[in-house]
Scaffold this motif. Structure first.
Motif, PDB file in Angstrom:
ATOM      1  N   PHE A  35       0.733  -1.276   0.114  1.00 37.12           N
ATOM      2  CA  PHE A  35       0.061  -0.100  -0.111  1.00 37.12           C
ATOM      3  C   PHE A  35       0.945   1.354   0.143  1.00 37.12           C
ATOM      4  CE2 PHE A  35      -2.250   3.315   2.169  1.00 37.12           C
ATOM      5  CZ  PHE A  35      -3.436   3.461   1.383  1.00 37.12           C
ATOM      6  N   HIS A  36       1.713   1.259   0.934  1.00 36.99           N
ATOM      7  CA  HIS A  36       2.685   2.417   1.026  1.00 36.99           C
ATOM      8  C   HIS A  36       3.657   2.786   0.048  1.00 36.99           C
ATOM      9  CE1 HIS A  36       0.805   3.863   4.711  1.00 36.99           C
ATOM     10  NE2 HIS A  36       0.715   2.769   5.306  1.00 36.99           N
ATOM     11  N   LYS A  37       4.401   1.630  -0.400  1.00 37.31           N
ATOM     12  CA  LYS A  37       5.458   1.679  -1.399  1.00 37.31           C
ATOM     13  C   LYS A  37       5.082   1.660  -2.699  1.00 37.31           C
ATOM     14  CE  LYS A  37       8.854   0.010   1.778  1.00 37.31           C
ATOM     15  NZ  LYS A  37       9.823  -1.222   2.121  1.00 37.31           N
ATOM     16  N   VAL A  38       3.989   1.012  -3.041  1.00 34.96           N
ATOM     17  CA  VAL A  38       3.643   0.697  -4.445  1.00 34.96           C
ATOM     18  C   VAL A  38       2.089   1.479  -4.894  1.00 34.96           C
ATOM     19  CG1 VAL A  38       3.003  -0.938  -6.470  1.00 34.96           C
ATOM     20  CG2 VAL A  38       4.695  -1.539  -4.617  1.00 34.96           C
ATOM     21  N   PHE A  39       1.181   1.202  -4.077  1.00 39.42           N
ATOM     22  CA  PHE A  39      -0.052   1.731  -4.535  1.00 39.42           C
ATOM     23  C   PHE A  39      -0.253   3.169  -4.327  1.00 39.42           C
ATOM     24  CE2 PHE A  39      -4.539   2.781  -3.424  1.00 39.42           C
ATOM     25  CZ  PHE A  39      -5.171   2.239  -4.561  1.00 39.42           C
ATOM     26  N   VAL A  40       0.257   3.742  -3.390  1.00 38.09           N
ATOM     27  CA  VAL A  40       0.136   5.261  -2.896  1.00 38.09           C
ATOM     28  C   VAL A  40       0.861   5.965  -3.951  1.00 38.09           C
ATOM     29  CG1 VAL A  40       0.661   7.043  -1.397  1.00 38.09           C
ATOM     30  CG2 VAL A  40      -0.353   5.025  -0.501  1.00 38.09           C
ATOM     31  N   PRO A  41       2.166   5.642  -4.273  1.00 31.82           N
ATOM     32  CA  PRO A  41       2.808   6.707  -5.168  1.00 31.82           C
ATOM     33  C   PRO A  41       2.313   6.330  -6.685  1.00 31.82           C
ATOM     34  CG  PRO A  41       4.360   5.209  -3.781  1.00 31.82           C
ATOM     35  CD  PRO A  41       3.271   4.790  -3.626  1.00 31.82           C
ATOM     36  N   GLN A  42       1.803   5.087  -7.038  1.00 28.74           N
ATOM     37  CA  GLN A  42       1.217   5.141  -8.297  1.00 28.74           C
ATOM     38  C   GLN A  42      -0.434   6.071  -8.345  1.00 28.74           C
ATOM     39  OE1 GLN A  42       0.977   0.934  -9.364  1.00 28.74           O
ATOM     40  NE2 GLN A  42       3.189   0.961  -9.703  1.00 28.74           N
ATOM     41  N   VAL A  43      -1.084   5.980  -7.235  1.00 30.27           N
ATOM     42  CA  VAL A  43      -2.379   6.617  -7.313  1.00 30.27           C
ATOM     43  C   VAL A  43      -1.987   8.310  -7.255  1.00 30.27           C
ATOM     44  CG1 VAL A  43      -4.505   6.978  -5.912  1.00 30.27           C
ATOM     45  CG2 VAL A  43      -3.332   4.633  -6.296  1.00 30.27           C
ATOM     46  N   LYS A  44      -1.014   8.449  -6.552  1.00 26.55           N
ATOM     47  CA  LYS A  44      -0.703   9.695  -6.495  1.00 26.55           C
ATOM     48  C   LYS A  44      -0.320  10.541  -8.023  1.00 26.55           C
ATOM     49  CE  LYS A  44       0.912  10.399  -1.872  1.00 26.55           C
ATOM     50  NZ  LYS A  44       1.945  10.983  -1.054  1.00 26.55           N
ATOM     51  N   VAL A  45       0.325   9.630  -8.976  1.00 27.47           N
ATOM     52  CA  VAL A  45       0.663  10.124 -10.122  1.00 27.47           C
ATOM     53  C   VAL A  45      -0.555  10.043 -10.957  1.00 27.47           C
ATOM     54  CG1 VAL A  45       1.472   9.350 -12.347  1.00 27.47           C
ATOM     55  CG2 VAL A  45       3.084   9.207 -10.077  1.00 27.47           C
ATOM     56  N   HIS A  46      -1.578   9.408 -10.786  1.00 25.59           N
ATOM     57  CA  HIS A  46      -2.785   9.156 -11.499  1.00 25.59           C
ATOM     58  C   HIS A  46      -3.813  10.392 -10.809  1.00 25.59           C
ATOM     59  CE1 HIS A  46      -6.514   7.555 -13.316  1.00 25.59           C
ATOM     60  NE2 HIS A  46      -7.140   7.749 -12.275  1.00 25.59           N
ATOM     61  N   LEU A  47      -3.693  10.630  -9.595  1.00 30.08           N
ATOM     62  CA  LEU A  47      -4.555  11.608  -9.335  1.00 30.08           C
ATOM     63  C   LEU A  47      -4.219  13.230  -9.850  1.00 30.08           C
ATOM     64  CD1 LEU A  47      -5.130  10.752  -5.389  1.00 30.08           C
ATOM     65  CD2 LEU A  47      -6.633  10.653  -7.251  1.00 30.08           C
ATOM     66  N   ALA A  48      -2.690  13.359  -9.849  1.00 31.73           N
ATOM     67  CA  ALA A  48      -2.296  14.482 -10.449  1.00 31.73           C
ATOM     68  C   ALA A  48      -2.596  14.500 -11.942  1.00 31.73           C
ATOM     69  CB  ALA A  48      -0.753  14.358 -10.097  1.00 31.73           C
ATOM     70  N   LYS A  49      -2.753  13.520 -12.697  1.00 30.01           N
ATOM     71  CA  LYS A  49      -2.685  13.631 -14.110  1.00 30.01           C
ATOM     72  C   LYS A  49      -4.463  14.083 -14.337  1.00 30.01           C
ATOM     73  CE  LYS A  49       0.497  10.379 -15.997  1.00 30.01           C
ATOM     74  NZ  LYS A  49       0.414   8.853 -16.473  1.00 30.01           N
ATOM     75  N   LYS A  50      -5.254  13.634 -13.442  1.00 31.19           N
ATOM     76  CA  LYS A  50      -6.570  13.740 -13.458  1.00 31.19           C
ATOM     77  C   LYS A  50      -7.134  14.926 -12.765  1.00 31.19           C
ATOM     78  CE  LYS A  50      -7.665   9.975 -15.928  1.00 31.19           C
ATOM     79  NZ  LYS A  50      -8.377  10.010 -17.227  1.00 31.19           N
ATOM     80  N   GLN A  51      -6.255  15.596 -11.945  1.00 31.24           N
ATOM     81  CA  GLN A  51      -6.470  16.872 -11.204  1.00 31.24           C
ATOM     82  C   GLN A  51      -7.509  16.662 -10.055  1.00 31.24           C
ATOM     83  OE1 GLN A  51      -7.533  19.930 -13.958  1.00 31.24           O
ATOM     84  NE2 GLN A  51      -5.274  20.311 -14.583  1.00 31.24           N
ATOM     85  N   LEU A  52      -7.237  15.383  -9.453  1.00 30.58           N
ATOM     86  CA  LEU A  52      -7.985  14.879  -8.311  1.00 30.58           C
ATOM     87  C   LEU A  52      -7.143  14.784  -7.244  1.00 30.58           C
ATOM     88  CD1 LEU A  52      -9.732  11.977 -10.072  1.00 30.58           C
ATOM     89  CD2 LEU A  52     -10.616  14.079  -9.578  1.00 30.58           C
ATOM     90  N   GLN A  53      -7.871  14.985  -5.878  1.00 29.48           N
ATOM     91  CA  GLN A  53      -7.148  14.927  -4.689  1.00 29.48           C
ATOM     92  C   GLN A  53      -7.116  13.632  -3.807  1.00 29.48           C
ATOM     93  OE1 GLN A  53      -8.469  18.552  -2.783  1.00 29.48           O
ATOM     94  NE2 GLN A  53      -7.697  19.833  -4.274  1.00 29.48           N
ATOM     95  N   LYS A  54      -8.288  13.022  -3.866  1.00 30.84           N
ATOM     96  CA  LYS A  54      -8.494  11.889  -2.998  1.00 30.84           C
ATOM     97  C   LYS A  54      -8.695  10.471  -3.956  1.00 30.84           C
ATOM     98  CE  LYS A  54      -9.533  14.602   0.887  1.00 30.84           C
ATOM     99  NZ  LYS A  54     -10.144  14.536   2.232  1.00 30.84           N
TER     100      LYS A  54
END
Length: 100
Positions: free
Chosen positions: A41-60
């Motif tokens: 969750f902390h080492k793989v999922f969170v970093p990948q989701v942060k990249v996706h959220l930034a691309k989509k201009q989402l926060q959560k």
């Protein structure tokens, strides 16, 4: 993610596990345990989701998981609190996943 019993499976003997397109974890019974889930969750999922959220201009983001005994209880959160993993209540799979 792939979970196997062996830290270095024979099939991967000439491969660098870090070069695989999936994350490989070893656990005696090849189950998703609390340690593996938290690490993933902390080492793989969170970093990948942060990249996706930034691309989509989402926060959560919210990850829903079943309430298996081998998973952690409660919830997991990213350091900033924007990405959360919640577990479904016990004995609700038959209601929420009728095709399971």
């Amino acid at each position: 993610m792939v979970i196997g019993k062996s830290k270095k499976p024979r099939v991967f003997k000439n491969l660098n596990l870090n070069a695989l397109p999936v994350n490989y974890y070893a656990q005696k019974c090849a189950w998703m345990g609390q340690t593996i889930l938290t690490d993933w969750f902390h080492k793989v999922f969170v970093p990948q989701v942060k990249v996706h959220l930034a691309k989509k201009q989402l926060q959560k983001a919210l990850l829903l998981m079943d309430n298996a005994l081998t998973h952690t209880s409660g919830e997991l959160k990213s350091d900033d609190g924007n990405i959360t993993c919640l577990f479904l209540p016990a004995n609700t799979t038959f209601l929420l996943q009728p095709m399971n």
